[in-house]
Design a protein around this motif. Structure first.
Motif, PDB file in Angstrom:
ATOM      1  N   ALA A   6       0.835  -1.195   0.000  1.00  0.00           N
ATOM      2  CA  ALA A   6       0.000   0.000   0.000  1.00  0.00           C
ATOM      3  C   ALA A   6       0.871   1.247   0.000  1.00  0.00           C
ATOM      4  O   ALA A   6       2.002   1.254   0.502  1.00  0.00           O
ATOM      5  CB  ALA A   6      -0.919  -0.005   1.214  1.00  0.00           C
ATOM      6  N   THR A   8       0.375   3.879   1.682  1.00  0.00           N
ATOM      7  CA  THR A   8       0.531   4.432   3.024  1.00  0.00           C
ATOM      8  C   THR A   8       1.692   3.798   3.776  1.00  0.00           C
ATOM      9  O   THR A   8       2.146   4.352   4.775  1.00  0.00           O
ATOM     10  CB  THR A   8      -0.755   4.245   3.838  1.00  0.00           C
ATOM     11  N   GLY A  80      -1.404   9.160  -4.909  1.00  0.00           N
ATOM     12  CA  GLY A  80      -2.452   8.484  -4.151  1.00  0.00           C
ATOM     13  C   GLY A  80      -3.645   8.133  -5.021  1.00  0.00           C
ATOM     14  O   GLY A  80      -4.216   7.045  -4.903  1.00  0.00           O
ATOM     15  N   ALA A  81      -4.039   9.045  -5.922  1.00  0.00           N
ATOM     16  CA  ALA A  81      -5.176   8.774  -6.802  1.00  0.00           C
ATOM     17  C   ALA A  81      -4.852   7.665  -7.797  1.00  0.00           C
ATOM     18  O   ALA A  81      -5.679   6.784  -8.052  1.00  0.00           O
ATOM     19  CB  ALA A  81      -5.576  10.047  -7.547  1.00  0.00           C
ATOM     20  N   LYS A  83      -2.620   5.251  -7.452  1.00  0.00           N
ATOM     21  CA  LYS A  83      -2.511   3.992  -6.709  1.00  0.00           C
ATOM     22  C   LYS A  83      -3.893   3.434  -6.379  1.00  0.00           C
ATOM     23  O   LYS A  83      -4.108   2.229  -6.395  1.00  0.00           O
ATOM     24  CB  LYS A  83      -1.694   4.213  -5.433  1.00  0.00           C
ATOM     25  N   ALA A  84      -4.850   4.311  -6.097  1.00  0.00           N
ATOM     26  CA  ALA A  84      -6.201   3.854  -5.790  1.00  0.00           C
ATOM     27  C   ALA A  84      -6.907   3.318  -7.031  1.00  0.00           C
ATOM     28  O   ALA A  84      -7.736   2.416  -6.932  1.00  0.00           O
ATOM     29  CB  ALA A  84      -7.010   4.992  -5.184  1.00  0.00           C
TER      30      ALA A  84
END
Length: 150
Positions: A6, A8, A80-81, A83-84
């Protein structure tokens, strides 16, 4: 099963985000501090050459830090976008869903050998094919060769 890859849990991502926030804070502080200092001294009439000219350079330097920090924050949001939106890798979680096939379970009758064909021999050609070849040999060579003037 949790996704261990992930974003994070990624150290470079957090370094990018923390360094960007730090640059944004330092750049914003430099710009506001120097602009307020120059404004107050210029309005009071107590400004020196150092206050004016060095202050302008510090504002430009602070603005560059502020811009780099904002760019880093935007980049971390884009990462982040992305990866999502990307699907999870099939290596970690998808490997349990694949069937386990043993070598002795494969049926040998499923596989067939490809068919091979033999080329036609000259002796098997029909008489009509031989007559066409002899007519082509007897024709005028000028008709068979390409000509530039035609």
């Amino acid at each position: 099963m949790k996704n261990t890859n992930a974003l994070t849990r990624s150290t470079p991502f957090w370094l990018l985000l923390l360094m960007s926030l730090g640059l944004t804070g330092i750049g914003g502080w430099l710009v506001t501090n120097q602009v307020t200092s120059m404004t107050s001294r210029l309005l009071d009439g107590t400004a020196t050459n150092v206050d004016v000219y060095v202050g302008q350079a510090m504002v430009v330097f602070g603005a560059a830090l502020l811009g780099a920090g904002l760019l880093g924050i935007l980049l971390s949001l884009v990462l982040g976008a992305v990866k999502a939106l990307l699907p999870a890798k099939a290596g970690a979680a998808g490997s349990a869903a694949l069937p386990d096939v043993q070598a002795d379970e494969v049926d040998a009758t499923e596989f067939t050998a490809p068919e091979t064909t033999t080329p036609v021999e000259d002796s098997e050609k029909s008489d009509a094919d031989a007559a066409e070849e002899s007519d082509a040999d007897a024709s005028d060579p000028a008709e068979r060769e390409p000509s530039i003037t035609r």
